[in-house]
Write a protein that holds these residues in place. Structure first.
Motif, PDB file in Angstrom:
ATOM      1  N   UNK A 349       0.837  -1.205   0.000  1.00  0.00           N
ATOM      2  CA  UNK A 349       0.000   0.000   0.000  1.00  0.00           C
ATOM      3  C   UNK A 349       0.873   1.258   0.000  1.00  0.00           C
ATOM      4  N   UNK A 350       1.903   1.243   0.821  1.00  0.00           N
ATOM      5  CA  UNK A 350       2.809   2.402   0.870  1.00  0.00           C
ATOM      6  C   UNK A 350       3.515   2.610  -0.465  1.00  0.00           C
ATOM      7  N   UNK A 351       3.887   1.507  -1.095  1.00  0.00           N
ATOM      8  CA  UNK A 351       4.538   1.573  -2.408  1.00  0.00           C
ATOM      9  C   UNK A 351       3.573   2.173  -3.440  1.00  0.00           C
ATOM     10  N   UNK A 352       2.306   1.753  -3.384  1.00  0.00           N
ATOM     11  CA  UNK A 352       1.313   2.290  -4.314  1.00  0.00           C
ATOM     12  C   UNK A 352       1.019   3.759  -4.030  1.00  0.00           C
ATOM     13  N   UNK A 353       1.069   4.160  -2.770  1.00  0.00           N
ATOM     14  CA  UNK A 353       0.865   5.565  -2.417  1.00  0.00           C
ATOM     15  C   UNK A 353       1.946   6.445  -3.019  1.00  0.00           C
ATOM     16  N   UNK A 354       3.183   5.991  -2.937  1.00  0.00           N
ATOM     17  CA  UNK A 354       4.292   6.755  -3.542  1.00  0.00           C
ATOM     18  C   UNK A 354       4.141   6.809  -5.062  1.00  0.00           C
ATOM     19  N   UNK A 355       3.699   5.690  -5.635  1.00  0.00           N
ATOM     20  CA  UNK A 355       3.486   5.646  -7.084  1.00  0.00           C
ATOM     21  C   UNK A 355       2.365   6.596  -7.508  1.00  0.00           C
ATOM     22  N   UNK A 356       1.330   6.703  -6.673  1.00  0.00           N
ATOM     23  CA  UNK A 356       0.206   7.598  -6.979  1.00  0.00           C
ATOM     24  C   UNK A 356       0.692   9.041  -7.119  1.00  0.00           C
ATOM     25  N   UNK A 357       1.505   9.479  -6.172  1.00  0.00           N
ATOM     26  CA  UNK A 357       2.035  10.845  -6.248  1.00  0.00           C
ATOM     27  C   UNK A 357       2.926  11.017  -7.477  1.00  0.00           C
TER      28      UNK A 357
END
Length: 380
Positions: A349-357
């Motif tokens: 989830x944290x990895x996807x959050x960084x990818x979202x930004x």
């Protein structure tokens, strides 16, 4: 320019300040009453011609105003279709050309209104027939006689070619679209959101923030969530944010009444809106048609993964950048999308959050969009 109208007027407010930084002056003409409470708060000039009349949004003041003022502008952008203003703009343009008077370049920005969804949706058969007739009589002339048609993304441009016959614009231009960077996360945002949604349990939740409308897929989201509640324990709350005091909104509230964990907040703005983004764990929009989705990009900019359908026209960029999960706009696929998200561990989830930004910064900043818009239109 009423903020409650959503999309285009918010896009205009996002873009104009950035264009001003590059030396491009903008003014807006619209069908608002001059004394509307939401006017007078913008940095750019707004010419409010008074409220329109009839479902066609007729306004007798528009053509005379355009003929009197066209010569002050280099470029005119007509936002949206199917109403009087686009027809009136082309009529005024042709009138000036007939008199060999100076006329600006005129571009049409349909904001997804040439999407084939609107002609194919089962619940829109009568409206689709009306659009076919109106296209033949009026709108095809608007599109084909303008200097060009502007699109927010490549998907919108490609879809527009498939909807109506005799679609022959002089130019098709993908100008892109973007948003201002969100304000930095602050305690006051959480406080404003908590005050607005007192039933929130203080834990991260799934956020739907958009109009509550059949095309948005909110019914798919509610049904999918209700299914998951029967299968899984400890689900995050689902918060549905958007104007709800209308017939369809009440239908959706009745559908969701089976779960105390589905909360309707009403429309959110300012600190409460940003608090909604920042306190959520993911943004969800299983829309049947979404031209760009400003709220989707706002979520990305707040580092929130987005769970969307592949009918949101910027889905390719999001999928490529791994900033969320993309599925078809069906109940089963929406259910699967939620279940997939809920099964992802914290590290992923944290990895996807960084990818979202990163998706936001790579594709959808307002600086990039404004620069591309100016260059494309200047050279058209």
């Amino acid at each position: 320019m009423n903020p409650k109208q959503g999309g285009p007027c918010q896009g205009i407010r996002n873009a104009i300040p950035e264009m001003e930084k590059q030396g491009v002056e903008n003014e807006v003409v619209c069908f608002d009453e001059p004394n509307s409470e939401y006017l007078g708060q913008d940095t750019f000039k707004i010419h409010a011609l008074g409220a329109s009349k009839t479902p066609w949004k007729y306004n007798k003041n528009l053509i005379p105003w355009l003929i009197d003022n066209f010569n002050q502008y280099d470029i005119v952008i007509v936002h949206a279709l199917w109403l009087y203003h686009s027809h009136a703009t082309i009529k005024a343009l042709l009138s000036l050309k007939k008199q060999n008077m100076k006329a600006p370049k005129v571009f049409i920005m349909p904001h997804g209104m040439l999407d084939p969804y609107f002609q194919n949706a089962k619940e829109r058969k009568l409206k689709a027939l009306r659009n076919e007739v109106y296209w033949k009589l009026v709108e095809s002339k608007v599109i084909n006689q303008a200097n060009g048609v502007l699109f927010t993304c490549e998907e919108e441009l490609l879809l527009a070619r498939t909807t109506f016959p005799k679609y022959q614009p002089k130019k098709e231009i993908n100008v892109g679209y973007g948003i201002q960077p969100p304000p930095s996360r602050a305690v006051k945002m959480k406080e404003a959101f908590t005050h607005t949604v007192p039933q929130w349990n203080g834990k991260p939740y799934l956020l739907f923030l958009s109009r509550i409308h059949p095309k948005k897929g909110v019914d798919l989201l509610i049904r999918s969530y209700l299914r998951l509640e029967k299968e899984m324990e400890g689900l995050p709350q689902l918060i549905i944010a958007g104007p709800e005091n209308h017939e369809y909104g009440k239908e959706m509230q009745a559908l969701a009444a089976a779960s105390p964990n589905i909360l309707f907040s009403g429309m959110l703005s300012g600190d409460a809106k940003w608090g909604a983004f920042y306190e959520s764990e993911a943004f969800v929009l299983p829309s049947h048609q979404e031209n760009f989705g400003i709220a989707v990009v706002e979520a990305l900019a707040c580092k929130k993964p987005v769970l969307i359908s592949n009918k949101v026209n910027i889905w390719r960029e999001i999928a490529k950048g791994q900033g969320g999960i993309v599925k078809d706009d069906t109940e089963d696929q929406t259910y699967g999308m939620l279940r997939e998200w809920l099964s992802i561990n914290l590290l992923e989830r944290n990895k996807m959050s960084r990818a979202a930004e990163r998706v936001y910064k790579d594709y959808f900043t307002i600086a990039q969009a404004a620069n591309k818009f100016i260059n494309e239109v200047k050279n058209a």
